[in-house]
Design a protein around this motif. Structure first.
Motif, PDB file in Angstrom:
ATOM      1  N   SER A   1       0.840  -1.198   0.000  1.00 50.87           N
ATOM      2  CA  SER A   1       0.000   0.000   0.000  1.00 50.87           C
ATOM      3  C   SER A   1       0.873   1.244   0.000  1.00 50.87           C
ATOM      4  O   SER A   1       1.960   1.265   0.571  1.00 50.87           O
ATOM      5  CB  SER A   1      -0.927   0.015   1.222  1.00 50.87           C
ATOM      6  N   VAL A   2       0.382   2.280  -0.677  1.00 48.99           N
ATOM      7  CA  VAL A   2       1.065   3.572  -0.746  1.00 48.99           C
ATOM      8  C   VAL A   2       0.234   4.579   0.027  1.00 48.99           C
ATOM      9  O   VAL A   2      -0.926   4.826  -0.299  1.00 48.99           O
ATOM     10  CB  VAL A   2       1.245   4.038  -2.206  1.00 48.99           C
ATOM     11  N   ILE A   3       0.838   5.155   1.071  1.00 48.94           N
ATOM     12  CA  ILE A   3       0.144   6.071   1.972  1.00 48.94           C
ATOM     13  C   ILE A   3       0.811   7.446   1.893  1.00 48.94           C
ATOM     14  O   ILE A   3       2.034   7.549   1.810  1.00 48.94           O
ATOM     15  CB  ILE A   3       0.211   5.549   3.421  1.00 48.94           C
ATOM     16  N   GLY A   4       0.007   8.492   1.960  1.00 45.46           N
ATOM     17  CA  GLY A   4       0.550   9.841   1.989  1.00 45.46           C
ATOM     18  C   GLY A   4      -0.560  10.859   1.936  1.00 45.46           C
ATOM     19  O   GLY A   4      -1.704  10.541   1.601  1.00 45.46           O
ATOM     20  N   GLY A   5      -0.241  12.105   2.263  1.00 42.78           N
ATOM     21  CA  GLY A   5      -1.244  13.161   2.248  1.00 42.78           C
ATOM     22  C   GLY A   5      -1.615  13.562   0.831  1.00 42.78           C
ATOM     23  O   GLY A   5      -0.993  13.132  -0.150  1.00 42.78           O
ATOM     24  N   ASN A   6      -2.631  14.406   0.714  1.00 41.46           N
ATOM     25  CA  ASN A   6      -3.053  14.907  -0.587  1.00 41.46           C
ATOM     26  C   ASN A   6      -1.936  15.714  -1.236  1.00 41.46           C
ATOM     27  O   ASN A   6      -1.267  16.515  -0.571  1.00 41.46           O
ATOM     28  CB  ASN A   6      -4.296  15.795  -0.443  1.00 41.46           C
ATOM     29  N   GLY A   7      -1.728  15.493  -2.538  1.00 43.15           N
ATOM     30  CA  GLY A   7      -0.738  16.263  -3.267  1.00 43.15           C
ATOM     31  C   GLY A   7       0.691  15.815  -3.084  1.00 43.15           C
ATOM     32  O   GLY A   7       1.616  16.451  -3.607  1.00 43.15           O
ATOM     33  N   VAL A   8       0.914  14.708  -2.365  1.00 41.26           N
ATOM     34  CA  VAL A   8       2.284  14.267  -2.120  1.00 41.26           C
ATOM     35  C   VAL A   8       2.858  13.492  -3.301  1.00 41.26           C
ATOM     36  O   VAL A   8       4.060  13.270  -3.382  1.00 41.26           O
ATOM     37  CB  VAL A   8       2.344  13.430  -0.818  1.00 41.26           C
ATOM     38  N   GLY A   9       1.981  13.042  -4.227  1.00 40.81           N
ATOM     39  CA  GLY A   9       2.472  12.374  -5.436  1.00 40.81           C
ATOM     40  C   GLY A   9       2.144  10.907  -5.557  1.00 40.81           C
ATOM     41  O   GLY A   9       2.761  10.196  -6.356  1.00 40.81           O
TER      42      GLY A   9
END
Length: 337
Positions: free
Chosen positions: A42-50
């Protein structure tokens, strides 16, 4: 240590897109992560992080700005289109709404890289399509129109399409977006089963941290200045999730494995009791701004005592003892006294 084949591997990769006047907008650089055979990543990150840019680069839809992106030890941008379609399938986040298209027709689109110029399905292709539909729990849905099934069922059909494509690598951009809680868990659980039972490497982006932690074999955490990877539990123990969002009102609780809102504690409470009811009593009190203490700290300032003997709660507040039959009643009482 056992050496395993890296199905997806990024070495110091930079991702982004071309802007006006031949300039390049780099979204993130220095990415060095990988995924092994049979892993759900899974790829996790905030909005706009890519996240979407990263997945589209891995899927070959846009070239890396720098570094290397390998699929089975070969640069992704050196694959021919049909060659890559036999290795990797992709599911976007957008909801598919095509009139007069049955579930069988949608799933059968996955067989086109394997068919001749006319795209004619052979008996073997039809068998693969039916097995793909069955494997995601849509048996009996073959003749239903895609426009008249639920979002969760439609997402299952899209996953079945990738199974019919029969690729070793499946990339999904937020497959649980727009789904209710039950379907979120079911979709990710299906992906986990496909990875472990069929040996596929499955990569998906998500905002649902709880589900990702529960089902992922590996996680890629996209921070503002780097991308970390590891088992969910490793990332929790390393403190990497704590850096995921820069918010003064939010913190990651490593014991509960989720983000929580920082609250000003207004009073203290000592909870006596064991089991599930006592645990949820503590959660309810914390949600209402109480600091839950243990008996060792019972001498540090005033506190209220709560004895839990489900389905009953007894509150000792100074000399007053009050009984309650639910946590709702208990919390409303404590917020007023």
């Amino acid at each position: 240590m056992i050496q395993e084949e890296k199905i997806i591997e990024l070495n110091n990769a930079a991702i982004g897109y071309k802007a006006k006047a031949h300039s390049v907008n780099v979204v993130k650089s220095g990415i060095s992560v990988y995924a092994l055979k049979g892993e759900l990543v899974s790829v996790i990150g905030g909005n706009g992080v890519g996240k979407s840019t990263l997945l589209r680069t891995i899927a070959g839809f846009q070239p890396p700005i720098g570094g290397e992106v390998h699929i089975r030890d070969k640069q992704v941008n050196t694959y021919r289109e049909k060659e890559l379609a036999l290795i990797m399938s992709f599911v976007s986040t957008e909801i598919i709404r095509v009139p007069n298209l049955s579930v069988f027709d949608l799933v059968s689109l996955g067989r086109y890289p394997h068919t001749n110029w006319f795209g004619k399905l052979l008996d073997e292709d039809r068998h693969i399509v039916k097995e793909a539909i069955k494997s995601v729990g849509l048996n009996g849905y073959e003749n239903r129109m895609v426009n008249y099934i639920s979002d969760g069922e439609r997402q299952k059909a899209m996953i079945a399409r990738t199974l019919a494509q029969d690729t070793d690598v499946i990339v999904l951009d937020e497959p649980t977006a727009f789904l209710d809680l039950s379907n979120k868990y079911e979709i990710v659980h299906i992906l986990h089963q496909l990875a472990s039972e069929k040996g596929k490497t499955i990569l998906f982006s998500t905002h649902d941290l709880t589900t990702a932690i529960a089902e992922s074999d590996r996680m890629w955490v996209m921070l503002s200045d780097s991308v970390k990877q590891g088992a969910p539990e490793d990332l929790i123990l390393n403190g990497d999730f704590a850096s995921l969002f820069h918010n003064d009102h939010l913190f990651f609780d490593p014991e509960k494995g989720d983000f929580r809102i920082k609250k000003q504690t207004k009073r203290k409470a000592l909870v006596n009791g064991n089991g599930i009811a006592a645990g949820w009593t503590k959660k309810a009190l914390e949600r209402n701004g109480f600091e839950v203490i243990d008996s060792a700290n019972a001498n540090n300032g005033p506190f209220v005592t709560i004895d839990v003997s489900y389905p009953e709660w007894m509150v000792k507040n100074q000399e007053i003892i009050t009984k309650f039959g639910s946590l709702l009643e208990l919390c409303r009482y404590l917020n007023k006294v």
